[in-house]
Design an enzyme around this catalytic site. Structure first.
Site, PDB file in Angstrom:
ATOM      1  CB  CYS A  86       1.147 -76.744  26.839  1.00  0.00           C
ATOM      2  SG  CYS A  86       1.512 -75.086  26.309  1.00  0.00           S
ATOM      3  CD  GLU A  87       5.962 -73.427  31.757  1.00  0.00           C
ATOM      4  OE1 GLU A  87       5.998 -74.079  32.811  1.00  0.00           O
ATOM      5  OE2 GLU A  87       6.868 -72.663  31.398  1.00  0.00           O
ATOM      6  CG  HIS A  88       4.000 -71.633  26.908  1.00  0.00           C
ATOM      7  ND1 HIS A  88       4.798 -72.548  26.263  1.00  0.00           N
ATOM      8  CD2 HIS A  88       4.828 -70.919  27.704  1.00  0.00           C
ATOM      9  CE1 HIS A  88       6.049 -72.396  26.636  1.00  0.00           C
ATOM     10  NE2 HIS A  88       6.098 -71.419  27.517  1.00  0.00           N
ATOM     11  CG  HIS A  89      -1.143 -72.274  24.506  1.00  0.00           C
ATOM     12  ND1 HIS A  89       0.120 -72.625  24.072  1.00  0.00           N
ATOM     13  CD2 HIS A  89      -1.456 -71.113  23.889  1.00  0.00           C
ATOM     14  CE1 HIS A  89       0.548 -71.713  23.196  1.00  0.00           C
ATOM     15  NE2 HIS A  89      -0.383 -70.776  23.077  1.00  0.00           N
ATOM     16  CD  GLN A 118       8.663 -82.692  23.930  1.00  0.00           C
ATOM     17  OE1 GLN A 118       7.578 -82.343  23.451  1.00  0.00           O
ATOM     18  NE2 GLN A 118       9.529 -83.435  23.263  1.00  0.00           N
ATOM     19  CG  HIS A 173       3.728 -79.599  22.299  1.00  0.00           C
ATOM     20  ND1 HIS A 173       4.043 -78.949  23.475  1.00  0.00           N
ATOM     21  CD2 HIS A 173       4.699 -80.517  22.098  1.00  0.00           C
ATOM     22  CE1 HIS A 173       5.171 -79.456  23.957  1.00  0.00           C
ATOM     23  NE2 HIS A 173       5.594 -80.402  23.133  1.00  0.00           N
ATOM     24  CB  CYS A 188      -0.730 -75.321  22.297  1.00  0.00           C
ATOM     25  SG  CYS A 188       1.026 -75.708  22.333  1.00  0.00           S
TER      26      CYS A 188
HETATM   27  N1  LIG Z   1       9.903 -74.536  23.776  1.00  0.00           N
HETATM   28  C1  LIG Z   1       8.645 -74.891  24.028  1.00  0.00           C
HETATM   29  N2  LIG Z   1       7.649 -74.128  23.579  1.00  0.00           N
HETATM   30  C2  LIG Z   1       6.392 -74.524  23.833  1.00  0.00           C
HETATM   31  C3  LIG Z   1       6.077 -75.684  24.515  1.00  0.00           C
HETATM   32  N3  LIG Z   1       4.728 -75.791  24.570  1.00  0.00           N
HETATM   33  C4  LIG Z   1       4.246 -74.712  23.923  1.00  0.00           C
HETATM   34  N4  LIG Z   1       5.250 -73.932  23.479  1.00  0.00           N
HETATM   35  C5  LIG Z   1       5.261 -72.682  22.711  1.00  0.00           C
HETATM   36  O1  LIG Z   1       5.032 -71.551  23.505  1.00  0.00           O
HETATM   37  C6  LIG Z   1       4.913 -70.475  22.595  1.00  0.00           C
HETATM   38  C7  LIG Z   1       4.046 -69.372  23.151  1.00  0.00           C
HETATM   39  O2  LIG Z   1       4.131 -68.348  22.186  1.00  0.00           O
HETATM   40  P1  LIG Z   1       3.230 -67.031  22.201  1.00  0.00           P
HETATM   41  O3  LIG Z   1       3.483 -66.286  20.925  1.00  0.00           O
HETATM   42  O4  LIG Z   1       3.430 -66.293  23.470  1.00  0.00           O
HETATM   43  O5  LIG Z   1       1.759 -67.604  22.242  1.00  0.00           O
HETATM   44  P2  LIG Z   1       0.772 -67.829  21.024  1.00  0.00           P
HETATM   45  O6  LIG Z   1       0.399 -66.528  20.398  1.00  0.00           O
HETATM   46  O7  LIG Z   1      -0.356 -68.643  21.545  1.00  0.00           O
HETATM   47  O8  LIG Z   1       1.685 -68.669  20.023  1.00  0.00           O
HETATM   48  P3  LIG Z   1       1.249 -69.664  18.870  1.00  0.00           P
HETATM   49  O9  LIG Z   1       1.168 -71.033  19.473  1.00  0.00           O
HETATM   50  O10 LIG Z   1       2.352 -69.557  17.867  1.00  0.00           O
HETATM   51  O11 LIG Z   1      -0.081 -69.230  18.338  1.00  0.00           O
HETATM   52  C8  LIG Z   1       4.409 -71.092  21.301  1.00  0.00           C
HETATM   53  O12 LIG Z   1       5.428 -70.974  20.320  1.00  0.00           O
HETATM   54  C9  LIG Z   1       4.209 -72.578  21.655  1.00  0.00           C
HETATM   55  O13 LIG Z   1       4.446 -73.455  20.564  1.00  0.00           O
HETATM   56  C10 LIG Z   1       7.161 -76.482  24.978  1.00  0.00           C
HETATM   57  O14 LIG Z   1       6.991 -77.530  25.611  1.00  0.00           O
HETATM   58  N5  LIG Z   1       8.408 -76.047  24.717  1.00  0.00           N
HETATM   59 ZN   LIG Z   2       0.961 -74.691  24.426  1.00  0.00          ZN
END
Ligand SMILES: Nc1nc2c(ncn2[C@@H]2O[C@H](COP(=O)(O)OP(=O)(O)OP(=O)(O)O)[C@@H](O)[C@H]2O)c(=O)[nH]1
Ligand SMILES: [Zn+2]
Length: 301
Positions: free
Chosen positions: A191-194, A232, A260, A262
């Site tokens: 996951c590129e976000h976490h 994804q 996921h 995360c």
């Molecule tokens: N659309 C999409 N979202 C993703 C994917 N992987 C992770 N995410 C989402 O990226 C978002 C990042 O949201 P933020 O609010 O910035 O981060 P956060 O506070 O860690 O969010 P939470 O996961 O809700 O706790 C989250 O809603 C994750 O579920 C993916 O493959 N596709």
């Molecule tokens: Zn993530």
């Protein structure tokens, strides 16, 4: 410009641009579980004949060919070959066409190989350990920064791969016009976000137009794009575009089912949720019967 470079550079919006508007992906929801990859070929019969399910496009509405007159004439003239628009928005080759790491992450440095990043990465992990309040010099952690750096390089090894090399020429001329499906291909991504994993399975179908792809290459295409920092949705689309580039079929369908971490180990902590994404191109998008045939094969035990 190599087609490999085009794909590796494309953001989600660029991928959308590359796909002809008439083939823009649609979303479908399915859910099911199986572990092993299965290759299926399906014969079309009765009301679901090939002629029925192909939506012929008039000549003037055909997407422009990126290779012009090099495209061979299809055996079935009423089956439109799925061809990506020429990617005019992609910058010309700057001599780093294999440096997908550089292009995907828009970094300034141009490492000769990603292994060259190891020392810096290990130093970063050592700092991270310190940040956690750990002693990076204690026995159990002494080699951890280097191990972690190597592991991260492995998780993202797709940046080192390109489509042309992975296909290795395994595109064969074949007068086969029935659906090919390889399903339940295991997938591990990040996951590129976490920077935590997501994993699951990928099912790919295509309807050949004179060309078939070595079966293992579908799974290898999944590896190219899953072994990167991803979302994804983009992963799903990149796989579909890569298959299109490889064999210019009448259509491509990709369904990805992902878990996921995360959403499991942290954050919302929903351990049973699954994310299903799909990209349907060409006849899979235009013809409900073809799409249904694919989804039935994917969902069959
Ligand atoms: N659309 C999409 N979202 C993703 C994917 N992987 C992770 N995410 C989402 O990226 C978002 C990042 O949201 P933020 O609010 O910035 O981060 P956060 O506070 O860690 O969010 P939470 O996961 O809700 O706790 C989250 O809603 C994750 O579920 C993916 O493959 N596709
Ligand atoms: Zn993530």
């Amino acid at each position: 410009m190599s087609f490999t470079r085009q794909l590796s550079e494309m953001s989600a919006s660029e991928l959308n641009d590359a796909i002809d508007d008439t083939n823009f992906p649609q979303a479908h929801i399915i859910s099911r579980g199986r572990n092993n990859s299965v290759c299926s070929t399906s014969s079309t019969s009765g009301t679901s004949s090939l002629a029925d399910r192909v939506v012929a496009q008039p000549e003037e509405t055909q997407p422009p060919s990126s290779t012009g007159s090099e495209e061979p004439a299809p055996i079935h003239p009423n089956r439109p070959r799925l061809i990506l628009k020429s990617s005019t928005s992609i910058p010309e080759n700057d001599g780093h066409e294999n440096c997908t790491f550089h292009h995907d992450l828009e970094l300034d440095h141009k490492p000769p190989t990603r292994e060259a990043l190891l020392p810096d990465m290990a130093r970063s992990y050592r700092l991270l350990l310190g940040g956690l309040g750990e002693n990076p010099d204690r026995q159990g952690l002494i080699k951890t920064p280097e191990r972690a750096a190597k592991a991260m390089l492995y998780f993202t090894k797709g940046y080192d791969q390109n489509l042309e090399d992975v296909l290795n020429g395994a595109v064969f001329d074949e007068d086969h016009d029935e659906m090919v499906v390889v399903k339940d291909i295991e997938m591990f991504s990040m996951c590129e976000h976490h920077l935590v994993p997501f994993y699951g399975k990928v099912s790919i179908g295509y309807l050949p137009c004179n060309k078939i792809l070595g079966l293992s290459k579908l799974a290898r295409i999944v590896e190219i794009f899953s072994r990167r920092l991803q979302v994804q949705e983009r992963l799903t689309k990149q796989i579909a575009v890569a298959v299109t580039q490889a064999v210019q079929p009448a259509g491509v369908a990709v369904v990805v089912e992902g878990v996921h971490m995360c959403m499991v180990m942290r954050g919302v902590q929903k351990i049973n949720s699954k994310t299903v994404t799909s990209t349907m191109l060409g006849v899979f998008r235009d013809d409900p019967k073809t799409r249904e045939e694919f989804l039935n094969l994917v969902n069959s035990k």
